[in-house]
Design an enzyme around this catalytic site. Structure first.
Site, mmCIF file in Angstrom:
data_model
loop_
_atom_site.group_PDB
_atom_site.id
_atom_site.type_symbol
_atom_site.label_atom_id
_atom_site.label_comp_id
_atom_site.label_asym_id
_atom_site.label_seq_id
_atom_site.Cartn_x
_atom_site.Cartn_y
_atom_site.Cartn_z
ATOM 1 N N HIS A 24 -5.157 8.403 6.757
ATOM 2 C CA HIS A 24 -4.763 7.124 7.370
ATOM 3 C C HIS A 24 -3.401 7.171 8.050
ATOM 4 O O HIS A 24 -2.985 6.182 8.645
ATOM 5 C CB HIS A 24 -4.743 6.000 6.326
ATOM 6 C CG HIS A 24 -6.081 5.718 5.707
ATOM 7 N ND1 HIS A 24 -7.195 5.435 6.452
ATOM 8 C CD2 HIS A 24 -6.471 5.672 4.400
ATOM 9 C CE1 HIS A 24 -8.222 5.228 5.631
ATOM 10 N NE2 HIS A 24 -7.815 5.378 4.388
ATOM 11 N N HIS A 70 -13.481 5.537 2.949
ATOM 12 C CA HIS A 70 -12.789 4.775 3.991
ATOM 13 C C HIS A 70 -12.856 5.544 5.308
ATOM 14 O O HIS A 70 -12.860 6.778 5.320
ATOM 15 C CB HIS A 70 -11.325 4.554 3.608
ATOM 16 C CG HIS A 70 -11.130 3.804 2.316
ATOM 17 N ND1 HIS A 70 -11.034 4.450 1.107
ATOM 18 C CD2 HIS A 70 -11.058 2.479 2.063
ATOM 19 C CE1 HIS A 70 -10.884 3.528 0.143
ATOM 20 N NE2 HIS A 70 -10.902 2.336 0.703
ATOM 21 N N TYR A 115 -10.141 7.234 -6.806
ATOM 22 C CA TYR A 115 -9.286 6.416 -7.667
ATOM 23 C C TYR A 115 -9.804 6.310 -9.090
ATOM 24 O O TYR A 115 -9.167 5.672 -9.909
ATOM 25 C CB TYR A 115 -9.066 5.053 -6.981
ATOM 26 C CG TYR A 115 -8.534 5.312 -5.586
ATOM 27 C CD1 TYR A 115 -7.213 5.719 -5.412
ATOM 28 C CD2 TYR A 115 -9.373 5.293 -4.469
ATOM 29 C CE1 TYR A 115 -6.730 6.061 -4.152
ATOM 30 C CE2 TYR A 115 -8.903 5.636 -3.210
ATOM 31 C CZ TYR A 115 -7.584 6.019 -3.060
ATOM 32 O OH TYR A 115 -7.115 6.391 -1.833
ATOM 33 N N ASP A 121 0.818 -1.219 0.000
ATOM 34 C CA ASP A 121 0.000 0.000 0.000
ATOM 35 C C ASP A 121 0.847 1.263 0.000
ATOM 36 O O ASP A 121 0.515 2.243 -0.659
ATOM 37 C CB ASP A 121 -0.884 0.035 1.269
ATOM 38 C CG ASP A 121 -2.202 -0.663 1.056
ATOM 39 O OD1 ASP A 121 -2.394 -1.257 -0.020
ATOM 40 O OD2 ASP A 121 -3.040 -0.625 1.981
ATOM 41 N N ASP A 135 -14.688 10.644 2.980
ATOM 42 C CA ASP A 135 -14.006 9.606 2.199
ATOM 43 C C ASP A 135 -14.735 8.278 2.415
ATOM 44 O O ASP A 135 -15.296 8.038 3.482
ATOM 45 C CB ASP A 135 -12.566 9.503 2.713
ATOM 46 C CG ASP A 135 -11.642 8.698 1.815
ATOM 47 O OD1 ASP A 135 -10.811 9.322 1.131
ATOM 48 O OD2 ASP A 135 -11.728 7.449 1.824
ATOM 49 N N ASP A 145 -14.066 8.840 -3.237
ATOM 50 C CA ASP A 145 -14.097 7.420 -3.599
ATOM 51 C C ASP A 145 -15.398 6.717 -3.203
ATOM 52 O O ASP A 145 -15.469 5.497 -3.175
ATOM 53 C CB ASP A 145 -12.872 6.681 -3.030
ATOM 54 C CG ASP A 145 -12.589 7.009 -1.575
ATOM 55 O OD1 ASP A 145 -13.414 7.705 -0.947
ATOM 56 O OD2 ASP A 145 -11.546 6.578 -1.059
ATOM 57 N N GLY A 154 -2.229 2.843 4.392
ATOM 58 C CA GLY A 154 -3.229 3.160 3.357
ATOM 59 C C GLY A 154 -2.867 4.335 2.463
ATOM 60 O O GLY A 154 -3.676 5.264 2.308
#
Ligand SMILES: [Zn+2]
Ligand SMILES: [Zn+2]
Length: 385
Positions: A134, A172, A303, A92, A170, A259, A142
């Site tokens: 992250h 995540h 992404y 990652d 986000d 994302d 991440g």
């Protein structure tokens, strides 16, 4: 209404680059900037240069030992074993040349945005190069090396002594920022994200509410995979309004990972440009309502760098500058320049066409589940909903 806003940008942002096959690609920032220029909403006088964050500034949040490890990795001097201890050199978050400098620039960009707002030069500021939520105190994770949001909030606490509301949309969980302030009542964090059941980083449960004096100042809305616009907007709006009213922040920092869109290859949410219009509109409205306009927005994940991120991120600036999202056609000059380089067909309008989300048979069930999570997340706020 037009507001004075600053757009942080430097080509140096593009130096934050792991390798050509890595999904994290800062070309997104350039694509968004050029889309805004082509749309005549961004001019040279709006742009401010980032600076490199100093080691003292990074150490407001990160361990000195970790900063030293990043510096060693930066010049190819970190052993594999040492690297793994700090999350550096993983699949990652691989090591790349000059990663310390490149990462420090992103942090410095966020600090420049904060200073622009808190020294009164601007009401709002946007650093699309930042939002690396992250990053941990002593560990990369991440795709994130230094956590610009966490460093900037420490910086605001130290230099300006303000109460901060951090809002992370986000897909995540905004784990690094949440844990950084988990025991701190002067910083309230709110993250809406796809449930961690199947998605990195796995945290962000509704019961993560903070500890010690910080208990009750950490909010999480883990929504179901395949959540669509309507449900996303319903829970995001209700939660953000309620939390802002409960907390009454002095400044709002938003992390605007893009994302949660149905095209995003790394996540399973089914948002469209509708959410990327509403996300900044509400942040803007609440920043004026509670913080005399003080709002700093950051980038983050995202992404599908061609079809989604440039439009989603440009809308943040359109709202900051003119209080409105753009509708209608994408400028021809931007399309003709970038279509040649894009591996996919670029969208020609600011909004998505209606048929991009597949039919989700569990739609009603998902919306109901998200609503229950919302009620649970707001269990301890005074007004509730
Ligand atoms: Zn404004
Ligand atoms: Zn993300």
């Amino acid at each position: 209404m037009t507001c004075k806003a600053s757009f942080v940008f430097s080509d140096a942002f593009l130096n934050y680059h792991f390798h050509s096959d890595h999904p994290f690609n800062q070309k997104r920032v350039l694509l968004a900037k050029e889309l805004l220029e082509a749309s005549d909403t961004l001019s040279v006088s709006d742009i401010i240069e980032p600076r490199m964050a100093t080691e003292e500034e990074l150490a407001l949040f990160h361990d000195k030992a970790y900063i030293n490890a990043v510096k060693k990795a930066s010049i190819g001097n970190l052993s594999e074993e040492e690297g793994l201890e700090y999350g550096l050199g993983t699949e990652d978050t691989p090591i790349f040349k000059n990663m310390h400098e490149a990462s420090s620039y992103l942090v410095g960009g966020t600090l420049a945005a904060v200073d622009a707002v808190l020294q009164g030069n601007s009401l709002h500021a946007l650093n699309l190069g930042g939002g690396l939520h992250h990053g941990f105190k002593r560990k990369a994770s991440g795709f994130c090396v230094y956590n610009d949001g966490a460093v900037a909030i420490k910086y605001i606490r130290e230099k300006y002594n303000l109460r901060v509301l951090y809002v992370d949309t986000d897909a995540h969980h905004g784990d690094g920022v949440q844990w950084a302030f988990y025991d701190d009542p002067n910083v309230c964090t709110f993250s809406i994200h796809e449930t961690g059941r199947y998605l990195f980083p796995g945290t962000g449960n509704v019961n993560e509410r903070g500890i010690k004096e910080g208990h009750g100042f950490s909010f999480n809305l883990p929504i179901d995979a395949f959540t669509e616009d309507e449900s996303f907007i319903q829970v995001y709006e209700s939660a953000f309004k309620e939390i802002a009213d409960f907390y009454k922040p002095d400044i709002i920092i938003t992390q605007n990972g893009a994302d949660a869109h149905t095209h995003d290859p790394l996540t399973h949410l089914c948002g469209t440009m509708e959410i990327y219009q509403r996300i900044p509109e509400l942040a803007h409205e609440l920043a004026h309502q509670y913080c005399d306009g003080k709002w700093v927005a950051l980038g983050g994940g995202g992404y599908d760098i061609w079809r989604v991120v440039p439009r989603a991120w440009s809308q943040i600036w359109n709202v900051m500058k003119n209080s409105n999202v753009k509708l209608g056609s994408i400028p021809e000059s931007w399309l003709s320049k970038w279509q040649k380089k894009a591996p996919v067909t670029l969208p020609t309008t600011w909004q998505d066409s209606e048929n991009i989300v597949p039919t989700i048979p569990r739609k009603a069930e998902i919306s109901e589940k998200n609503y229950k999570i919302l009620l649970s997340a707001l269990k301890y706020t005074k007004n509730k909903i």
